[in-house]
Design a protein around this motif. Structure first.
Motif, short mmCIF file in Angstrom:
data_model
loop_
_atom_site.label_atom_id
_atom_site.label_comp_id
_atom_site.label_asym_id
_atom_site.label_seq_id
_atom_site.Cartn_x
_atom_site.Cartn_y
_atom_site.Cartn_z
N THR A 33 0.20 -4.16 0.34
CA THR A 33 0.62 -3.05 1.21
C THR A 33 0.72 -3.52 2.66
O THR A 33 -0.07 -4.35 3.12
CB THR A 33 -0.37 -1.88 1.11
OG1 THR A 33 -1.67 -2.34 1.45
CG2 THR A 33 -0.40 -1.30 -0.29
N THR A 34 1.72 -3.00 3.33
CA THR A 34 1.86 -3.18 4.78
C THR A 34 2.04 -1.78 5.36
O THR A 34 2.02 -0.79 4.64
CB THR A 34 3.08 -4.07 5.14
OG1 THR A 34 4.27 -3.37 4.80
CG2 THR A 34 3.03 -5.40 4.41
N THR A 35 2.26 -1.69 6.65
CA THR A 35 2.40 -0.36 7.25
C THR A 35 3.73 0.30 6.90
O THR A 35 3.82 1.51 6.87
CB THR A 35 2.26 -0.43 8.78
OG1 THR A 35 3.20 -1.38 9.29
CG2 THR A 35 0.86 -0.83 9.18
N ARG A 36 4.77 -0.51 6.64
CA ARG A 36 6.09 0.09 6.39
C ARG A 36 6.60 -0.06 4.96
O ARG A 36 7.58 0.57 4.60
CB ARG A 36 7.12 -0.53 7.34
CG ARG A 36 6.81 -0.17 8.79
CD ARG A 36 7.86 -0.68 9.72
NE ARG A 36 7.94 -2.14 9.62
CZ ARG A 36 8.88 -2.88 10.19
NH1 ARG A 36 9.82 -2.32 10.89
NH2 ARG A 36 8.87 -4.18 10.06
N TRP A 37 5.98 -0.90 4.15
CA TRP A 37 6.43 -1.10 2.78
C TRP A 37 5.33 -1.73 1.95
O TRP A 37 4.28 -2.09 2.45
CB TRP A 37 7.69 -1.96 2.73
CG TRP A 37 7.54 -3.34 3.32
CD1 TRP A 37 6.86 -4.40 2.77
CD2 TRP A 37 8.04 -3.79 4.56
NE1 TRP A 37 6.93 -5.47 3.60
CE2 TRP A 37 7.65 -5.14 4.71
CE3 TRP A 37 8.81 -3.22 5.57
CZ2 TRP A 37 7.99 -5.91 5.82
CZ3 TRP A 37 9.14 -3.98 6.67
CH2 TRP A 37 8.73 -5.30 6.78
N ASP A 54 16.34 -8.07 1.64
CA ASP A 54 14.91 -8.24 1.91
C ASP A 54 14.27 -9.32 1.05
O ASP A 54 13.07 -9.56 1.16
CB ASP A 54 14.19 -6.91 1.72
CG ASP A 54 14.27 -6.39 0.29
OD1 ASP A 54 15.13 -6.86 -0.47
OD2 ASP A 54 13.48 -5.51 -0.07
N ASN A 69 10.58 -6.28 -0.49
CA ASN A 69 9.94 -5.20 0.25
C ASN A 69 10.36 -3.86 -0.35
O ASN A 69 11.53 -3.52 -0.35
CB ASN A 69 10.32 -5.27 1.73
CG ASN A 69 9.82 -6.55 2.37
OD1 ASN A 69 8.82 -7.11 1.95
ND2 ASN A 69 10.52 -7.01 3.36
N ARG A 71 10.21 0.03 -0.09
CA ARG A 71 9.95 1.10 0.87
C ARG A 71 9.75 2.46 0.21
O ARG A 71 9.08 3.32 0.77
CB ARG A 71 11.10 1.15 1.89
CG ARG A 71 11.08 -0.05 2.82
CD ARG A 71 12.29 -0.09 3.75
NE ARG A 71 12.17 -1.19 4.70
CZ ARG A 71 12.44 -2.46 4.42
NH1 ARG A 71 12.85 -2.78 3.22
NH2 ARG A 71 12.31 -3.39 5.34
N THR A 72 10.36 2.66 -0.95
CA THR A 72 10.21 3.91 -1.69
C THR A 72 10.06 3.58 -3.17
O THR A 72 10.45 2.49 -3.61
CB THR A 72 11.43 4.85 -1.52
OG1 THR A 72 12.55 4.28 -2.20
CG2 THR A 72 11.77 5.08 -0.04
N ASP A 75 12.97 1.99 -5.02
CA ASP A 75 13.26 0.56 -4.89
C ASP A 75 12.83 -0.23 -6.12
O ASP A 75 13.25 -1.37 -6.31
CB ASP A 75 12.58 -0.02 -3.65
CG ASP A 75 13.21 0.46 -2.36
OD1 ASP A 75 14.39 0.91 -2.38
OD2 ASP A 75 12.53 0.38 -1.32
#
Length: 93
Positions: A33-37, A54, A69, A71-72, A75
């Protein structure tokens, strides 16, 4: 993703501080996990050519680590699940 992994009989999902390691005889995939994806890393014996912007590939000897990556949840598509299955099968030894 977890539903797909449940269909792979010897796959073990190991929660660690940085995410999830997915193992058979060794780690063949990771979700971090990261902050955006969420980064999906898949270890394969070949380089995948992908139109996804990506995709990052790092090669170490005969192993190629592909990072996507996500994001939702949308994906996660059948092509990515096929790569996870391929990595699982390649890790059989």
């Amino acid at each position: 993703m977890l539903d797909h992994l449940a269909q792979l009989p010897e796959a073990l999902v190991e929660p660690v501080q940085v995410g999830l390691f997915i193992k058979r005889s060794s780690t063949f995939a990771q979700l971090r996990t990261t902050t955006r994806w969420v980064a999906l890393m898949v270890k394969l014996p070949r380089v995948v050519t992908s139109p996804r912007p990506d995709l990052k590939v790092q090669s170490h000897g005969s192993s190629h680590f592909h990072t996507y990556n996500l994001r939702t949840p949308d994906d996660i598509n059948p092509a990515l699940l096929d790569l996870v299955t391929e990595a699982y099968e390649a890790d059989a030894s």
